[in-house]
Enzyme design. Structure first.
Site, short mmCIF file in Angstrom:
data_model
loop_
_atom_site.label_atom_id
_atom_site.label_comp_id
_atom_site.label_asym_id
_atom_site.label_seq_id
_atom_site.Cartn_x
_atom_site.Cartn_y
_atom_site.Cartn_z
N ASN A 105 11.39 2.40 -7.75
CA ASN A 105 11.69 1.67 -6.53
C ASN A 105 10.94 0.24 -6.23
O ASN A 105 9.83 0.38 -5.91
CB ASN A 105 11.22 2.61 -5.15
N VAL A 123 11.72 7.88 -10.99
CA VAL A 123 12.69 6.93 -10.08
C VAL A 123 11.81 5.73 -9.88
O VAL A 123 10.57 5.81 -9.51
CB VAL A 123 12.53 7.71 -8.66
N CYS A 135 7.72 8.86 -10.15
CA CYS A 135 8.26 7.76 -9.34
C CYS A 135 7.43 6.56 -9.75
O CYS A 135 6.11 6.89 -10.03
CB CYS A 135 8.75 7.95 -8.06
N LYS A 136 7.81 5.47 -9.53
CA LYS A 136 7.00 4.26 -9.73
C LYS A 136 7.46 3.30 -8.28
O LYS A 136 8.58 3.12 -7.94
CB LYS A 136 7.21 2.98 -10.78
N MET A 137 6.46 3.18 -7.44
CA MET A 137 6.55 2.64 -6.33
C MET A 137 5.92 1.10 -6.32
O MET A 137 4.85 0.96 -6.35
CB MET A 137 6.03 3.37 -5.11
#
Length: 327
Positions: free
Chosen positions: A156, A154, A183-185
């Site tokens: 974001n 994911v 995920c990558k924030m």
């Protein structure tokens, strides 16, 4: 070198969101300069040899939205072939997936698999970001993950998705999907990084949390994050990789902590250039430090370089990074 992971999840460490390199001028009748796959391979191989655990190709920094389908495939497959020939046959590659339609997202993912990427870094669908809610994001990602031919993460990045924020609770639910592996924030909410990295309801050997900012590397890795996907590491890979090694090592000795603090200060200060100049600044840094690429920047509207004298204005921060890079 072959990197083997314990599952179908990406490895811990520093990934680089590499910029896409272009030739200096278009070849008529083309309107824009073509890809420079040779430089792309040269830069990717340099990163692989200097502590970087994997690449993100065709992400936001890679300008995937400015490339045609054929160009995206050419770049991915060309880098995979080049890395294999350089002795890195299974080197980790995430492919950026930056579209809103479920069907087109799956098309990009199928192309990425065919070209040799192991994972898809799938941007939250943000064209109608102001109207999106967590339930719809959960359904969208679940549908994509159900049908994706490769595992996905994911992505974001509120700055390009009309300020969509995936909530920690939504990550908890998505992390349970067998085909969603991380995920990558790309935002400054460190609390979200820490909550998702430490959530006891998540299997962290399978679901990996990465920040998009090296400024956050030490703090978030010490509290469970898997690493960073960091633009500064495209210029100074060894230094950012060394910072990760110190942050992940246990127990933390007083000597290691002191070195980590010194490196984190240098990295955070140099990252200010990346924050200000983005893709143009990353490409300028690669040209100035590694002598790769050119000063033409990206494709319109990103074409161009930093103003004359601007790189020199960052000499203190970049000079410190250069010294660490040579250690």
């Amino acid at each position: 070198m072959t990197i083997v992971t314990a599952s179908n999840s990406p490895p811990e460490g520093v990934f680089v969101p590499v910029p896409t390199f272009f030739k200096s001028s278009p070849v008529p009748p083309a309107l824009q300069a073509p890809l420079d796959v040779e430089t792309q391979i040269q830069h990717s191989t340099h990163l692989a040899k200097n502590g970087i655990r994997g690449l993100v190709l065709l992400g936001s920094t890679g300008e995937a939205i400015h490339l045609s389908r054929a160009e995206r495939y050419e770049l991915l497959s060309g880098v995979r072939k080049g890395l294999t020939e350089a002795g890195f046959p299974d080197y980790p590659i995430m492919a950026g997936i930056l579209v809103n339609s479920v069907d087109e997202t799956l098309e990009w993912l199928a192309d990425a698999k065919k070209a040799g990427a192991q994972w898809g870094l799938v941007l939250a669908p943000g064209y109608f970001g102001a109207a999106a809610n967590q339930e719809n994001l959960l359904e969208w990602y679940t549908l994509v993950a159900d049908l994706s031919p490769i595992p996905i993460l994911v992505y974001n990045y509120p700055g390009v998705t009309n300020n969509i924020m995936v909530s920690p609770e939504t990550y908890t639910k998505l992390a349970a999907h067998p085909n969603i592996v991380g995920c990558k924030m790309s935002h400054g909410n460190v609390s979200h990084h820490v909550q998702v990295s430490l959530d006891p309801a998540i299997d962290h050997s399978k679901f990996r949390v990465y920040s998009g900012f090296g400024q956050q590397l030490g703090p978030i890795v010490m509290f469970g994050a898997a690493g960073v996907i960091d633009g500064l590491a495209a210029i100074y890979p060894r230094t950012v990789a060394r910072l990760f090694e110190l942050a992940v090592k246990r127990p933390v000795t007083e000597e290691a902590l002191k070195e980590m603090q010194t490196l984190q200060f240098a990295v955070s200060r140099a990252e200010e250039m990346i924050v200000k100049w983005g893709i143009v600044g990353i490409k300028e840094g690669i040209y100035q430090v590694l002598k790769m690429g050119n000063l033409e920047g990206g494709r319109l509207p990103l074409k161009g370089r930093m103003p004359d004298g601007e790189w020199e204005n960052w000499s203190v921060a970049m000079g410190a990074m250069e010294k660490f890079e040579q250690v």
